[in-house]
Scaffold this motif. Structure first.
Motif, PDB file in Angstrom:
ATOM      1  N   GLY A   1       3.230   4.793  -5.256  1.00  0.00           N
ATOM      2  CA  GLY A   1       2.138   4.155  -4.519  1.00  0.00           C
ATOM      3  C   GLY A   1       2.665   2.982  -3.713  1.00  0.00           C
ATOM      4  O   GLY A   1       2.274   2.772  -2.565  1.00  0.00           O
ATOM      5  N   MET A   2       3.591   2.216  -4.313  1.00  0.00           N
ATOM      6  CA  MET A   2       4.164   1.083  -3.574  1.00  0.00           C
ATOM      7  C   MET A   2       4.915   1.582  -2.340  1.00  0.00           C
ATOM      8  O   MET A   2       4.928   0.912  -1.303  1.00  0.00           O
ATOM      9  CB  MET A   2       5.110   0.259  -4.475  1.00  0.00           C
ATOM     10  CG  MET A   2       4.396  -0.637  -5.484  1.00  0.00           C
ATOM     11  SD  MET A   2       3.120  -1.707  -4.786  1.00  0.00           S
ATOM     12  CE  MET A   2       4.059  -2.790  -3.718  1.00  0.00           C
TER      13      MET A   2
ATOM     14  N   ASP B   1      -6.502   0.962   0.213  1.00  0.00           N
ATOM     15  CA  ASP B   1      -5.932   1.619  -0.972  1.00  0.00           C
ATOM     16  C   ASP B   1      -7.100   2.193  -1.774  1.00  0.00           C
ATOM     17  O   ASP B   1      -7.942   1.461  -2.296  1.00  0.00           O
ATOM     18  CB  ASP B   1      -5.151   0.562  -1.779  1.00  0.00           C
ATOM     19  CG  ASP B   1      -4.539   1.118  -3.060  1.00  0.00           C
ATOM     20  OD1 ASP B   1      -5.015   2.160  -3.557  1.00  0.00           O
ATOM     21  OD2 ASP B   1      -3.590   0.491  -3.573  1.00  0.00           O
TER      22      ASP B   1
ATOM     23  N   SER C   1      -1.884   5.428  -4.802  1.00  0.00           N
ATOM     24  CA  SER C   1      -0.922   5.666  -5.863  1.00  0.00           C
ATOM     25  C   SER C   1      -1.399   6.976  -6.494  1.00  0.00           C
ATOM     26  O   SER C   1      -2.436   7.004  -7.170  1.00  0.00           O
ATOM     27  CB  SER C   1      -0.932   4.534  -6.890  1.00  0.00           C
ATOM     28  OG  SER C   1      -0.224   4.970  -8.028  1.00  0.00           O
TER      29      SER C   1
ATOM     30  N   THR D   1       0.082   8.380  -8.765  1.00  0.00           N
ATOM     31  CA  THR D   1       0.430   8.210 -10.176  1.00  0.00           C
ATOM     32  C   THR D   1      -0.819   8.233 -11.062  1.00  0.00           C
ATOM     33  O   THR D   1      -0.744   8.585 -12.232  1.00  0.00           O
ATOM     34  CB  THR D   1       1.115   6.822 -10.337  1.00  0.00           C
ATOM     35  OG1 THR D   1       2.067   6.643  -9.306  1.00  0.00           O
ATOM     36  CG2 THR D   1       1.750   6.642 -11.690  1.00  0.00           C
ATOM     37  N   LYS D   2      -1.949   7.846 -10.490  1.00  0.00           N
ATOM     38  CA  LYS D   2      -3.162   7.574 -11.259  1.00  0.00           C
ATOM     39  C   LYS D   2      -4.073   8.818 -11.291  1.00  0.00           C
ATOM     40  O   LYS D   2      -3.643   9.878 -11.698  1.00  0.00           O
ATOM     41  CB  LYS D   2      -3.843   6.342 -10.653  1.00  0.00           C
ATOM     42  CG  LYS D   2      -2.870   5.187 -10.368  1.00  0.00           C
ATOM     43  CD  LYS D   2      -2.327   4.626 -11.640  1.00  0.00           C
ATOM     44  CE  LYS D   2      -1.138   3.711 -11.566  1.00  0.00           C
ATOM     45  NZ  LYS D   2      -0.824   2.840 -10.529  1.00  0.00           N
TER      46      LYS D   2
HETATM   47  C1  LIG Z   1      -4.568   0.055  -6.907  1.00  0.00           C
HETATM   48  C2  LIG Z   1      -3.102   0.329  -7.004  1.00  0.00           C
HETATM   49  N1  LIG Z   1      -2.387   0.552  -5.894  1.00  0.00           N
HETATM   50  C3  LIG Z   1      -1.066   0.791  -5.935  1.00  0.00           C
HETATM   51  C4  LIG Z   1      -0.383   0.797  -7.139  1.00  0.00           C
HETATM   52  C5  LIG Z   1       1.105   1.050  -7.137  1.00  0.00           C
HETATM   53  O1  LIG Z   1       1.354   2.374  -7.426  1.00  0.00           O
HETATM   54  P1  LIG Z   1       2.726   2.951  -8.027  1.00  0.00           P
HETATM   55  O2  LIG Z   1       2.876   2.374  -9.387  1.00  0.00           O
HETATM   56  O3  LIG Z   1       2.520   4.420  -8.000  1.00  0.00           O
HETATM   57  O4  LIG Z   1       3.820   2.493  -7.119  1.00  0.00           O
HETATM   58  C6  LIG Z   1      -1.073   0.593  -8.329  1.00  0.00           C
HETATM   59  C7  LIG Z   1      -0.345   0.621  -9.604  1.00  0.00           C
HETATM   60  O5  LIG Z   1      -0.860   0.256 -10.649  1.00  0.00           O
HETATM   61  C8  LIG Z   1      -2.472   0.336  -8.267  1.00  0.00           C
HETATM   62  O6  LIG Z   1      -3.198   0.108  -9.381  1.00  0.00           O
END
Ligand SMILES: Cc1ncc(COP(=O)(O)O)c(C=O)c1O
Length: 396
Positions: free
Chosen positions: A86-87, A183, A204, A206-207
């Motif tokens: 996500g970053m 986001d 992200s 990931t979530k």
């Molecule tokens: C709202 C939000 N955006 C971006 C990120 C960053 O994502 P990643 O950990 O996949 O890099 C997070 C991570 O917790 C998040 O909660």
């Protein structure tokens, strides 16, 4: 206002993506480079002028293209690009839009890593950042300068669960010729930022999108011009900084995306149940599905009602010590795991002030109203949520 005709889960359902032998799941590309029968086609591909051809997997690869197309369908955008985190999606988008000397306006409540990037990293490039309360639309407009390039926010902010008024933020950015970057990690399917006027939506994955906590990944959804720009071989941020997602992961995330609509409904149903019951019991709850949430009406205006108010809620236990005791007891009682991150099938809980927002200095945490005793919950897919409620009660 929400585009009621737009059906994000229908758009994913209707995708026809097949493997090379008619496989119902697209074939996985296990190659970093691609061969060409004609040298000219290779040159054309370099210049982005050869449809259906691939050159090198950091640039584009078929597995990532399938997932990118699916994410674009989910958001109703022309194009998408998937990243290794996500970053990676956030930093690629911001660095693509800004040059040295530019200015960004951002919500002060964002994920801690995003806050740290904006506050501590961007000054290296002489990019200035103004942190605002995202609900203060007048203040935001006043903060715009000639060198402002974009407004940045999270649809539902992490960890305070403030709802961003995307249509009005989009109107301000359009009026001033700047971009709105949103986001949408907390509320996929529930809110579709691009349909409400956002220029670029980042995730992200990931979530919730992946939902299995077995990998880290991200996505950028926008118009084709922006996606072509970030992937340009000469000066594209994605191409040159290289946050490419591994194709094996792309393929597994794509399969999980097809169950997102069922998962989001269940996360939302469970979170609403817990938030309502625990509020009745006198706890201080933040959940956008409750009438007591300051942005409840705004959320109702922006959301697709089919998917509920999301799986994220927060409870304020006053002190960090009390929050820690409750979290340890909840883990032992089988409510879920004391862990950062979200969107998992099990409930996850953590204290943002001491974890995912610990990058935010304590004075700013206080200013934004982040209590040291706040526990953020990502409510899971529990079949028997009443049983989970009883377990939580036994820990209070
Ligand atoms: C709202 C939000 N955006 C971006 C990120 C960053 O994502 P990643 O950990 O996949 O890099 C997070 C991570 O917790 C998040 O909660």
């Amino acid at each position: 206002m929400p585009d009621t005709k737009f059906d994000p889960s229908g758009a994913i359902f209707d995708l026809k993506q097949f493997g090379e032998f008619g496989d119902v799941n697209p074939s996985i590309t296990d190659s970093s480079t691609y061969t060409f029968l004609a040298a000219q086609t290779m040159l054309d591909t370099f210049q982005g002028e050869s449809e259906g051809c691939f050159l090198y997997s950091r640039h584009w690869n078929p597995s990532n293209k399938y997932l990118s197309d699916a994410m674009a369908a989910l958001e109703g955008t022309e194009a998408g690009w998937v990243t290794s985190s996500g970053m990676g999606a956030i930093t690629t988008s911001l660095l693509q839009l800004c040059n040295a000397g530019d200015h960004i306006i951002t919500s002060v409540t964002t994920y801690g890593g995003t806050f740290a990037f904006l506050k501590n990293y961007l000054p290296k490039f002489n990019i200035e950042v103004t942190f605002v309360n995202i609900a203060d639309l007048e203040g935001i407009e006043k903060a715009i300068r000639p060198n402002t390039r974009l407004i940045y926010t999270e649809t539902l902010t992490n960890p305070l669960l403030q709802v961003s008024d995307i249509p009005r933020l989009a109107a301000i950015s359009k009026k001033h010729g700047i971009k709105l970057v949103v986001d949408n990690t907390f509320v996929p399917l529930i809110i579709s930022p691009a349909r409400l006027g956002a220029d670029i939506t980042v995730y992200s994955m990931t979530k919730f999108i992946n939902g299995k906590n077995d990998c880290v990944a991200g996505a950028i959804c926008s118009d084709a011009e922006f996606i072509n720009a970030i992937s340009n071989v000469n000066d594209g941020t994605a191409m040159l900084l290289g946050p490419v997602l591994d194709p094996l992961r792309s393929s597994s995330i794509l399969k999980n995306l097809h169950t997102l609509h069922i998962r989001m409904k269940k996360h939302s149903e469970n979170a609403l149940y817990l938030a309502s019951r625990l509020e009745q019991d006198g706890l201080k709850i933040k959940y956008p599905g409750l009438a007591s949430h300051p942005d409840h009406e705004l959320m109702k205006q922006l959301m697709h009602p089919d998917f509920g108010f999301g799986g994220m809620m927060a409870i304020d236990f006053g002190t960090a010590q009390h929050a820690n005791e409750v979290m340890e007891k909840m883990q032992s009682a089988g409510v879920g795991y004391l862990a950062v991150s979200l969107g998992y099938f099990k409930t996850l809980f953590s204290n943002p002030g001491k974890s995912t927002s610990s990058e935010v200095p304590v004075e700013i945490q206080r200013e934004m109203g982040l209590s040291e005793g706040l526990i953020r919950f990502s409510v899971g897919l529990d079949h028997d949520i009443e049983r989970t409620y009883s377990r939580i009660k036994s820990c209070l």
